[in-house]
Design an enzyme around this catalytic site. Structure first.
Site, PDB file in Angstrom:
ATOM      1  N   HIS A 182       6.501  -4.287  -5.566  1.00  0.00           N
ATOM      2  CA  HIS A 182       5.381  -5.196  -5.342  1.00  0.00           C
ATOM      3  C   HIS A 182       4.368  -5.134  -6.488  1.00  0.00           C
ATOM      4  O   HIS A 182       3.458  -4.296  -6.467  1.00  0.00           O
ATOM      5  CB  HIS A 182       4.658  -4.818  -4.044  1.00  0.00           C
ATOM      6  N   GLU A 239       1.845  -7.045  -7.045  1.00  0.00           N
ATOM      7  CA  GLU A 239       0.492  -7.335  -6.571  1.00  0.00           C
ATOM      8  C   GLU A 239      -0.196  -6.088  -6.029  1.00  0.00           C
ATOM      9  O   GLU A 239      -1.427  -6.023  -5.939  1.00  0.00           O
ATOM     10  CB  GLU A 239       0.515  -8.450  -5.512  1.00  0.00           C
ATOM     11  N   CYS A 262      10.034  -8.786  -3.130  1.00  0.00           N
ATOM     12  CA  CYS A 262      10.503  -8.097  -1.930  1.00  0.00           C
ATOM     13  C   CYS A 262      11.196  -9.093  -0.998  1.00  0.00           C
ATOM     14  O   CYS A 262      12.284  -9.562  -1.311  1.00  0.00           O
ATOM     15  CB  CYS A 262       9.351  -7.364  -1.243  1.00  0.00           C
TER      16      CYS A 262
END
EC number: 6.3.5.3
Length: 231
Positions: A203, A205, A86
């Protein structure tokens, strides 16, 4: 093995990445402040998401000119894996580690939602644990995720297999409706010419544990860890 996670003023996904690497995957990881100039002790680097320096000037523009970036470039040149997620992707393009640019979404508002991505290549340190053409679910959270590159660069990406992920529908088709930000050719992530630098707007994660609704993202980090262990 040790992986560095770079922190800038305004980073806000650094601790999420640290949790995934240390607590979920179980490898050594360390937060690194942007003023550090020697990252040679690390086997890989993650430039996490957030709003570095408030996205002033352009998203990622100030962070790309901080002391830590020279060492990140040196690690990338040495063939070590670097992921920009990002805002990290924006920083990598602003610093010249990746081609192209990230601009304001077609609908100029912050978007936070799940997206479906098609894996375009497994020939990178970050995608080896996927199947080519596989559709995975990884969320986005950005206002400047609209990827742009000129036609010559886009052609180079195709010739070199540098597109890592594209936004698609549930059938794996590239459509305008599946594109959340207007990115050219529905590009969600790219790798460098040497393929050891990945930039992606979604993302991973935030899709690395079942409780989050998807574990598809963890395979990006697992691929990176496996690559490091073999090199």
């Amino acid at each position: 093995m040790s992986i560095g996670i770079v922190q800038f003023g305004g980073s806000n996904c650094d601790l999420d990445v640290l949790h995934v690497l240390k607590d979920v995957i179980g490898v050594d990881a360390e937060l690194v402040w942007y003023k550090e100039e020697d990252l040679s002790r690390f086997d890989g680097i993650v430039v996490p998401g957030g709003f570095s320096y408030g996205d002033y000037l352009r998203a990622g523009a100030i962070a790309a000119r901080t002391p830590v970036m020279a060492s990140i470039k040196a690690l990338a040149e040495a063939g070590k894996p670097v992921i920009g997620i990002c805002n990290g992707f924006q920083i990598l393009t602003e610093s010249g580690l990746l081609d192209g640019a990230l601009t304001t979404n077609n609908y100029p508002k912050f978007k936070c939602e799940s997206t479906l991505l098609r894996v375009e290549t497994t020939d990178t340190p970050f995608t080896s644990k996927f199947k080519k053409g596989e559709v995975v679910s990884i969320p986005i959270a950005h206002m400047e995720g609209n990827f742009y590159a000129d036609e010559a660069t886009l052609s180079k990406f195709e010739d070199n297999g540098q597109v890592a992920f594209r936004y698609v529908d549930r059938e794996g088709k590239v459509t305008d409706e599946a594109n959340p930000n207007g990115s050219q050719e529905n590009i969600a992530g790219i790798v460098s010419t040497k393929k050891n630098v990945l930039g992606m707007m979604p993302h991973p994660e935030r899709a690395s544990e079942e409780i989050l609704g998807s574990k598809d993202g963890i395979r990006i980090f697992e691929s990176m860890v496996e690559f490091i262990s073999k090199n």
